[in-house]
Scaffold this motif. Structure first.
Motif, PDB file in Angstrom:
ATOM      1  N   UNK A   1       0.822  -1.203   0.000  1.00 60.62           N
ATOM      2  CA  UNK A   1       0.000   0.000   0.000  1.00 60.62           C
ATOM      3  C   UNK A   1       0.863   1.263   0.000  1.00 60.62           C
ATOM      4  N   UNK A   2       1.981   1.225   0.714  1.00 57.39           N
ATOM      5  CA  UNK A   2       2.873   2.382   0.760  1.00 57.39           C
ATOM      6  C   UNK A   2       3.560   2.569  -0.589  1.00 57.39           C
ATOM      7  N   UNK A   3       4.061   1.469  -1.145  1.00 56.75           N
ATOM      8  CA  UNK A   3       4.733   1.557  -2.444  1.00 56.75           C
ATOM      9  C   UNK A   3       3.758   2.028  -3.526  1.00 56.75           C
ATOM     10  N   UNK A   4       2.531   1.494  -3.517  1.00 54.55           N
ATOM     11  CA  UNK A   4       1.544   1.876  -4.528  1.00 54.55           C
ATOM     12  C   UNK A   4       1.184   3.353  -4.415  1.00 54.55           C
ATOM     13  N   UNK A   5       1.087   3.856  -3.195  1.00 57.63           N
ATOM     14  CA  UNK A   5       0.807   5.285  -3.008  1.00 57.63           C
ATOM     15  C   UNK A   5       1.892   6.136  -3.632  1.00 57.63           C
ATOM     16  N   UNK A   6       3.145   5.750  -3.411  1.00 55.09           N
ATOM     17  CA  UNK A   6       4.262   6.508  -3.985  1.00 55.09           C
ATOM     18  C   UNK A   6       4.257   6.432  -5.506  1.00 55.09           C
ATOM     19  N   UNK A   7       3.995   5.250  -6.073  1.00 54.32           N
ATOM     20  CA  UNK A   7       3.997   5.103  -7.524  1.00 54.32           C
ATOM     21  C   UNK A   7       2.884   5.931  -8.178  1.00 54.32           C
ATOM     22  N   UNK A   8       1.694   5.887  -7.604  1.00 59.92           N
ATOM     23  CA  UNK A   8       0.572   6.644  -8.164  1.00 59.92           C
ATOM     24  C   UNK A   8       0.811   8.147  -8.022  1.00 59.92           C
ATOM     25  N   UNK A   9       1.340   8.553  -6.880  1.00 62.87           N
ATOM     26  CA  UNK A   9       1.636   9.967  -6.679  1.00 62.87           C
ATOM     27  C   UNK A   9       2.709  10.444  -7.651  1.00 62.87           C
ATOM     28  N   UNK A  10       3.743   9.625  -7.846  1.00 61.76           N
ATOM     29  CA  UNK A  10       4.803   9.984  -8.787  1.00 61.76           C
ATOM     30  C   UNK A  10       4.265  10.085 -10.213  1.00 61.76           C
ATOM     31  N   UNK A  11       3.304   9.224 -10.563  1.00 61.77           N
ATOM     32  CA  UNK A  11       2.686   9.296 -11.891  1.00 61.77           C
ATOM     33  C   UNK A  11       1.930  10.604 -12.071  1.00 61.77           C
ATOM     34  N   UNK A  12       1.257  11.043 -11.014  1.00 60.48           N
ATOM     35  CA  UNK A  12       0.545  12.324 -11.074  1.00 60.48           C
ATOM     36  C   UNK A  12       1.524  13.479 -11.252  1.00 60.48           C
ATOM     37  N   UNK A  13       2.648  13.423 -10.530  1.00 63.39           N
ATOM     38  CA  UNK A  13       3.657  14.469 -10.659  1.00 63.39           C
ATOM     39  C   UNK A  13       4.319  14.438 -12.043  1.00 63.39           C
ATOM     40  N   UNK A  14       4.336  13.275 -12.673  1.00 59.98           N
ATOM     41  CA  UNK A  14       4.917  13.121 -14.013  1.00 59.98           C
ATOM     42  C   UNK A  14       3.996  13.677 -15.091  1.00 59.98           C
ATOM     43  N   UNK A  15       2.758  13.956 -14.727  1.00 60.01           N
ATOM     44  CA  UNK A  15       1.745  14.403 -15.683  1.00 60.01           C
ATOM     45  C   UNK A  15       1.964  15.874 -16.040  1.00 60.01           C
ATOM     46  N   UNK A  16       2.957  16.113 -16.875  1.00 59.38           N
ATOM     47  CA  UNK A  16       3.310  17.466 -17.326  1.00 59.38           C
ATOM     48  C   UNK A  16       3.620  17.401 -18.813  1.00 59.38           C
ATOM     49  N   UNK A  17       2.674  17.856 -19.637  1.00 62.74           N
ATOM     50  CA  UNK A  17       2.817  17.752 -21.089  1.00 62.74           C
ATOM     51  C   UNK A  17       3.949  18.617 -21.633  1.00 62.74           C
ATOM     52  N   UNK A  18       4.382  19.636 -20.899  1.00 65.48           N
ATOM     53  CA  UNK A  18       5.461  20.485 -21.362  1.00 65.48           C
ATOM     54  C   UNK A  18       6.820  19.813 -21.216  1.00 65.48           C
TER      55      UNK A  18
END
Length: 402
Positions: free
Chosen positions: A53-70
């Motif tokens: 659960x901790x690892x999945x939270x970090x992975x999903x959060x990192x994916x959100x932070x990666x969401x930058x089209x520029x």
């Protein structure tokens, strides 16, 4: 003898600090610390014993932070979302990991994981990556689920999470209080609600529910469970064989208003209903008033024209899968009705497409079409438009050697 548990963090306060970085309070006005939380979890993984659960939270959060089209391509953003989401779901429901021979849908039901997560995981793994809109919503719903099923259980009386209801009342209690006028038929002044006033009260109840769901991210999921409790969507005094038409007329406007503001609500409600009907009903489901009532509600939502616009968010494939895995009187009826509805929708779509093609052909081959085209060409040329002399029909992405 005391049981020794090895953790990647030195003390519970470290885990709480990371939780606060992933899920800041509504009153927090400092910098965004989610990237630091992801880095800490990455360091913990080097030590080992990091809960999924901790690892999945970090992975999903990192994916959100990666969401930058520029900074990143759309393809890489979709791939990052898909990888994080698939790892989150697979780590929970993969039967090879847990050693028990059960389907992923059954495992998801045991954990309280939305069945649509399993469907989306299958699509992202074996087909094209889902669209960004779908992946963004899935990532947000996954983080909400992780909060409810892991992070919220870490005791810390001083922490007020952003997902809690604003006035300190539990989300379930707030929803039950909002629904009370419709259930009791009595307003706040103790006066009986007439049929003429009931529609206005339904609108008021729907708006209160929407406001609660706006404040608390997990309220939409809780609402589905509250509505399935005895005496809410199904009258307590209802007997086997009785119609629910009056109940449909009373609740349809309320449920649709909530679905318009929170599209995931209908998905949660349908999933919980079909799970109840397929996996929790007694063996004599054919004579159960509760099973019959749930079947009538599912059939109403999934086949009635009144719900046609909202049905796109319903997990129809999961409904059919659940009915096939647990065949009894009402699941067989429901499966037959849903398949008939799906086939009818496909035929209607093909008929409309064929009609459009016929109209298009008639217009293109009709009398005077060439003269109309020439007149249009003359008008375009008057405004500076013209025909290209040489058309380059090279495929996209092909570079000329000249």
């Amino acid at each position: 003898m005391a049981k020794v548990i090895f953790t990647a963090w030195k003390s519970k306060s470290e885990l709480l600090d990371v939780r606060n970085e992933f899920y800041p309070t509504s009153s927090f006005e400092g910098p965004d610390l989610r990237a630091h939380g992801c880095a800490v979890v990455e360091a913990w993984k080097l030590r080992g014993n990091v809960p999924h659960h901790v690892e999945a939270t970090a992975l999903l959060t990192d994916a959100i932070l990666h969401d930058d089209a520029q900074s990143n391509s759309i393809f890489s953003i979709r791939a990052t979302y898909s990888a994080a989401f698939c790892r989150f779901v697979t780590g929970l429901v993969d039967t090879k990991i847990h050693g028990v021979r059960r389907t992923m849908f059954q495992r998801a039901m045991d954990l309280g994981l939305p069945a649509s997560f399993v469907e989306l995981r299958h699509e992202a793994t074996h087909r094209e990556p889902p669209s960004l809109v779908v992946l963004r919503k899935a990532a947000q719903r996954s983080l909400e689920w992780l909060w409810d099923n892991y992070w919220a259980g870490i005791a810390d009386a001083s922490y007020a999470p952003v997902l809690d209801h604003g006035d300190g009342t539990s989300v379930k209690a707030a929803l039950e209080e909002a629904l009370q006028p419709l259930l009791s038929g009595v307003d706040v002044d103790g006066q009986a609600i007439s049929k003429k006033r009931k529609r206005d009260f339904g609108v008021s109840v729907a708006m209160q529910i929407i406001s609660i769901c706006n404040v608390s991210a997990g309220a939409v999921r809780v609402l589905a469970g509250v509505l399935l409790e005895r005496g809410v969507l199904v009258p307590e005094e209802r007997q086997f064989g009785e119609t629910l038409n009056d109940t449909f007329r009373e609740w349809d406007p309320v449920l649709q208003r909530v679905a318009e503001s929170h599209p995931s609500f209908l998905r949660h409600l349908v999933e919980d209903m079909v799970n109840d009907l397929a996996f929790k009903s007694p063996d004599d489901a054919a004579e159960s008033p509760s099973s019959e009532a749930i079947y009538l509600w599912l059939s109403h939502i999934l086949t009635h024209s009144f719900w046609e616009f909202h049905r796109q968010s319903c997990p129809q494939s999961y409904v059919l899968q659940a009915c096939d895995e647990s065949p009894h009187h009402f699941t067989k009826l429901l499966s037959r009705h849903v398949k008939k509805q799906v086939d009818g929708t496909k035929k209607s779509h093909h008929s409309r497409s064929a009609a459009k093609n016929r109209v298009s052909k008639t217009q293109s081959t009709g009398n005077g079409s060439s003269s109309a085209a020439s007149q249009l060409s003359e008008k375009l040329q008057q405004h500076g438009w013209g025909f290209v002399e040489k058309w380059d029909n090279r495929s996209l992405g092909v570079v000329s050697s000249n």
